[in-house]
Design an enzyme around this catalytic site. Structure first.
Site, PDB file in Angstrom:
ATOM      1  N   GLU A 272       0.781  -1.162   0.172  1.00 47.12           N
ATOM      2  CA  GLU A 272       0.033  -0.042   0.088  1.00 47.12           C
ATOM      3  C   GLU A 272       0.903   1.290   0.110  1.00 47.12           C
ATOM      4  O   GLU A 272       1.564   1.556   0.999  1.00 47.12           O
ATOM      5  CB  GLU A 272      -0.898   0.043   1.182  1.00 47.12           C
ATOM      6  CG  GLU A 272      -2.244   0.752   1.088  1.00 47.12           C
ATOM      7  CD  GLU A 272      -2.127   1.960   1.415  1.00 47.12           C
ATOM      8  OE1 GLU A 272      -1.594   3.124   0.849  1.00 47.12           O
ATOM      9  OE2 GLU A 272      -2.305   2.437   2.908  1.00 47.12           O
ATOM     10  N   CYS A 306      -1.976   8.880   2.684  1.00 45.53           N
ATOM     11  CA  CYS A 306      -1.668   8.358   1.219  1.00 45.53           C
ATOM     12  C   CYS A 306      -2.765   8.720   0.392  1.00 45.53           C
ATOM     13  O   CYS A 306      -2.492   8.685  -1.028  1.00 45.53           O
ATOM     14  CB  CYS A 306      -1.342   6.870   1.246  1.00 45.53           C
ATOM     15  SG  CYS A 306      -2.480   6.115   2.450  1.00 45.53           S
ATOM     16  N   GLU A 403       4.218  13.054  -4.919  1.00 43.49           N
ATOM     17  CA  GLU A 403       3.359  12.824  -3.672  1.00 43.49           C
ATOM     18  C   GLU A 403       4.276  13.819  -2.637  1.00 43.49           C
ATOM     19  O   GLU A 403       5.504  13.627  -2.675  1.00 43.49           O
ATOM     20  CB  GLU A 403       3.473  11.578  -2.945  1.00 43.49           C
ATOM     21  CG  GLU A 403       2.456  11.531  -1.560  1.00 43.49           C
ATOM     22  CD  GLU A 403       2.453   9.964  -1.365  1.00 43.49           C
ATOM     23  OE1 GLU A 403       3.591   9.284  -1.322  1.00 43.49           O
ATOM     24  OE2 GLU A 403       1.429   9.580  -0.943  1.00 43.49           O
TER      25      GLU A 403
HETATM   26  P1  NAI Z   1       9.224   4.648   4.106  1.00 42.55           P
HETATM   27  O1  NAI Z   1       8.464   4.121   2.952  1.00 42.55           O
HETATM   28  O2  NAI Z   1      10.731   4.721   3.968  1.00 42.55           O
HETATM   29  O3  NAI Z   1       8.885   4.086   5.421  1.00 42.55           O
HETATM   30  C1  NAI Z   1       7.938   3.233   5.851  1.00 42.55           C
HETATM   31  C2  NAI Z   1       8.367   2.094   6.690  1.00 42.55           C
HETATM   32  O4  NAI Z   1       9.167   1.147   5.930  1.00 42.55           O
HETATM   33  C3  NAI Z   1       8.904   2.346   7.923  1.00 42.55           C
HETATM   34  O5  NAI Z   1       8.672   1.321   8.925  1.00 42.55           O
HETATM   35  C4  NAI Z   1      10.451   2.095   7.480  1.00 42.55           C
HETATM   36  O6  NAI Z   1      11.184   1.955   8.538  1.00 42.55           O
HETATM   37  C5  NAI Z   1      10.292   0.987   6.616  1.00 42.55           C
HETATM   38  N1  NAI Z   1      11.609   0.986   5.696  1.00 42.55           N
HETATM   39  C6  NAI Z   1      12.221   2.068   5.262  1.00 42.55           C
HETATM   40  N2  NAI Z   1      13.235   1.338   4.270  1.00 42.55           N
HETATM   41  C7  NAI Z   1      12.814   0.177   4.129  1.00 42.55           C
HETATM   42  C8  NAI Z   1      13.271  -1.210   3.465  1.00 42.55           C
HETATM   43  N3  NAI Z   1      14.660  -0.776   2.542  1.00 42.55           N
HETATM   44  N4  NAI Z   1      12.931  -2.511   3.435  1.00 42.55           N
HETATM   45  C9  NAI Z   1      11.747  -2.497   4.388  1.00 42.55           C
HETATM   46  N5  NAI Z   1      11.205  -1.717   5.067  1.00 42.55           N
HETATM   47  C10 NAI Z   1      11.737  -0.391   5.071  1.00 42.55           C
HETATM   48  O7  NAI Z   1       8.663   6.159   4.057  1.00 42.55           O
HETATM   49  P2  NAI Z   1       9.765   7.540   4.688  1.00 42.55           P
HETATM   50  O8  NAI Z   1      10.731   7.580   4.281  1.00 42.55           O
HETATM   51  O9  NAI Z   1       9.309   7.741   6.125  1.00 42.55           O
HETATM   52  O10 NAI Z   1       8.669   8.707   3.707  1.00 42.55           O
HETATM   53  C11 NAI Z   1       8.895   8.943   2.402  1.00 42.55           C
HETATM   54  C12 NAI Z   1       7.891   9.241   1.874  1.00 42.55           C
HETATM   55  O11 NAI Z   1       6.965   8.196   1.537  1.00 42.55           O
HETATM   56  C13 NAI Z   1       6.930  10.351   2.173  1.00 42.55           C
HETATM   57  O12 NAI Z   1       7.275  11.595   2.061  1.00 42.55           O
HETATM   58  C14 NAI Z   1       5.566   9.923   1.559  1.00 42.55           C
HETATM   59  O13 NAI Z   1       5.507  10.599   0.361  1.00 42.55           O
HETATM   60  C15 NAI Z   1       5.827   8.325   1.472  1.00 42.55           C
HETATM   61  N6  NAI Z   1       4.973   7.640   2.609  1.00 42.55           N
HETATM   62  C16 NAI Z   1       3.637   6.989   2.087  1.00 42.55           C
HETATM   63  C17 NAI Z   1       3.122   6.314   3.116  1.00 42.55           C
HETATM   64  C18 NAI Z   1       1.650   5.846   2.999  1.00 42.55           C
HETATM   65  O14 NAI Z   1       0.915   5.578   3.541  1.00 42.55           O
HETATM   66  N7  NAI Z   1       1.437   5.391   1.582  1.00 42.55           N
HETATM   67  C19 NAI Z   1       3.515   6.388   4.464  1.00 42.55           C
HETATM   68  C20 NAI Z   1       4.746   6.925   4.784  1.00 42.55           C
HETATM   69  C21 NAI Z   1       5.344   7.624   3.709  1.00 42.55           C
END
Ligand code: NAI
Ligand code: MG
Length: 493
Positions: A272, A306, A403
């Site tokens: 997601e 999101c 985004e």
């Molecule tokens: P992210 O995708 O890096 O973090 C989400 C989760 O994934 C966290 O628990 C993080 O520790 C984990 N994660 C990070 N790198 C990983 C990897 N290589 N393998 C497995 N897990 C990993 O999101 P981030 O950097 O905090 O936010 C960046 C952008 O992502 C935001 O600006 C936004 O645009 C988007 N985002 C979208 C979300 C949604 O609900 N669709 C939620 C959070 C961020």
């Protein structure tokens, strides 16, 4: 409230709402420990990594607690506990017994709603009104809803045998920490799987509080394991050979990394990811309601959503009116201390996210769009961003394509249905959309043509555990919520 009508635009005087006396929620409801270990096999265990990191309150930049950083060996320990619990207990348990545990967790989340709400707001910066009235009740509802399915899978999938997958590795983001934990854990348990869940590094505290509840609820040890850490911990989960399914919510970039990492393995996945939703106002819409929907669509949870309605399309004949009404309404939004019950827009989740948003604000201006921000003052400490809109935006602008994940809206006009459908679908994403019109036929026309997993009509950001949620294209795949949310945790034979 004084109103003056000028040139068909409504000017409201909202200064009064800024002068409300402070109404802070008390912090005393929240019991936060100095330090949190990893919740593995029903116990809080010191990390093999021996490492801890801080989680702060983004509204004040103060440290709240330190939490363990799980390394690959810790991940392995959690997966072993989950596998053991799956083989020895959970898989064999009568579904109606599993349901009782999930109901118990649901009730305990409700009973401790206030504590959850306060911790959610302190750790993540969202307004207490939202944690209290949305996040926590929605999380409890999710557990209740899926508890109900646990012993009825034969009705959910008639003439098929519903078998659990095994161990689910679940990685969640920082925008709805407790709610995302509920979205992930509840259907996994109801379908007979065991869980290793990792909350995001900036917002681990409500998941750890949930671990305490899971312990008190006497869930068999190892059925739910909650481990903390950042990207490397998540990657170790994705790479672990004994995890059968990855459930991820987060950025599209990480979604792609996960997709690559699991290619050629037997791991199932639901992803997601991001969104850039079109919110479309036709000239026959109830404009005041539509403006409220736009405000909710983009400013709810500081725009860290999101499915946020981050691209507004307004039919040309009402464009000026809508923009004026929106500016007026933005002036009334209270930005500041998330613990104040009057606050509409709290703190940006982290310094990094604020930097991302500020970068997009300058990109938008460089691209030639016109920026307007509400005139509110911001607290001196903490991470804050004024509600922001951009007009004079081109479809190709980065602010209209990427985004931003903040309280930033782009606004464009359109003339015909076909034009707006084309513009709305011209995005790499496809998670959600909104349509505002008085005509049912127009709603049906739009909902069939908009390429988005969820389309709201004359409302926005409505969530219900019975309703599936998920995207098209770069917004990911698989559905969560509702009956559809059971299938990704099952082998149907
Ligand atoms: P992210 O995708 O890096 O973090 C989400 C989760 O994934 C966290 O628990 C993080 O520790 C984990 N994660 C990070 N790198 C990983 C990897 N290589 N393998 C497995 N897990 C990993 O999101 P981030 O950097 O905090 O936010 C960046 C952008 O992502 C935001 O600006 C936004 O645009 C988007 N985002 C979208 C979300 C949604 O609900 N669709 C939620 C959070 C961020
Ligand atoms: Mg935090």
């Amino acid at each position: 409230m004084a109103k003056t009508v000028k040139n068909n635009t409504l000017k409201l005087k909202f200064e009064s709402s800024r002068n409300l006396a402070p109404a802070p929620e008390s912090k005393s409801a929240a019991k936060i420990s100095e330090r949190y270990d990893l919740f593995i096999d029903g116990k809080f265990e010191k990390p093999l990594s021996k490492k801890y990191f801080d989680t702060i309150n983004p509204a004040t930049e103060e440290r709240l607690a330190e939490v363990a950083e799980a390394n690959a060996a810790d991940v392995n320990k959690a997966v072993e506990a989950a596998r053991n619990a799956y083989d020895k207990t959970w898989k064999k348990m009568a579904p109606k017994e599993r349901a009782k545990y999930i109901y118990r967790v649901a009730r305990m989340v409700q009973e401790r709603a206030r504590e959850f709400a306060v911790i959610e707001t302190l750790d993540g910066g969202k307004p207490i009104r939202e944690s209290r009235d949305f996040d926590v009740p929605a999380a409890a509802n999710h557990f209740f809803y899926y508890a109900g399915w646990a012993d009825k899978l034969e009705y959910a999938f008639p003439n098929r045998q519903a078998q659990p997958l095994g161990v689910a590795g679940q990685i969640i983001p920082w925008n709805f920490p407790l709610l995302m934990a509920a979205w992930k854990i509840a259907p996994a348990l109801a379908t007979g799987n065991t869980v290793v869940l990792k909350p995001a590094e900036t917002t681990p505290l409500t998941a750890l509080k949930l671990a305490e509840i899971i312990q008190e609820a006497d869930l068999p040890p190892g059925v739910v394991n909650i481990i903390t850490g950042a990207g490397a911990t998540g990657a170790a989960m994705v790479d672990h050979p004994d995890i059968n399914k990855i459930a991820f919510t987060g950025s599209t970039d990480v979604g792609k990394i996960i997709q690559r990492a699991i290619a050629g393995t037997n791991k199932k996945a639901t992803l997601e990811l991001g969104g850039k939703a079109a919110n479309i106002i036709f000239d026959d819409a109830a404009l005041d309601q539509a403006v409220e929907g736009v405000v909710n669509g983009i400013f709810f949870n500081q725009g860290h959503v999101c499915c946020a309605g981050s691209r507004l399309y307004v039919q040309e004949s009402v464009f000026k009116t809508v923009v004026q009404k929106l500016k007026d309404r933005m002036e009334s939004l209270i930005v500041g201390d998330p613990m104040d019950k009057n606050t509409d827009i709290g703190a940006i989740n982290s310094k990094q996210q604020l930097e991302v948003i500020n970068t997009y604000l300058s990109i938008g201006q460089k691209e030639g769009a016109e920026m307007y921000q509400s005139s509110c003052s911001l607290p001196k400490k903490g991470f804050y961003c004024r509600p922001t809109i951009f007009t004079n935006v081109a479809q190709s602008n980065r602010i209209a394509q990427e985004e931003i994940f903040g309280p930033v809206l782009t606004i464009q006009s359109f003339r015909t249905d076909d034009e707006v459908i084309e513009k709305a679908n011209n995005t790499p994403y496809g998670l959600s959309a909104g349509v505002w019109t008085d005509k049912g036929s127009k709603i049906f026309n739009m909902t069939t043509k908009l390429k988005a997993g969820v389309v709201w009509a004359n409302t926005y950001n409505k969530f219900d555990p019975t309703s599936p949620f998920g995207g098209y294209k770069e917004s990911g795949y698989g559905r969560e919520g509702g009956l559809h949310g059971l299938a990704p945790y099952l082998n149907l034979v």
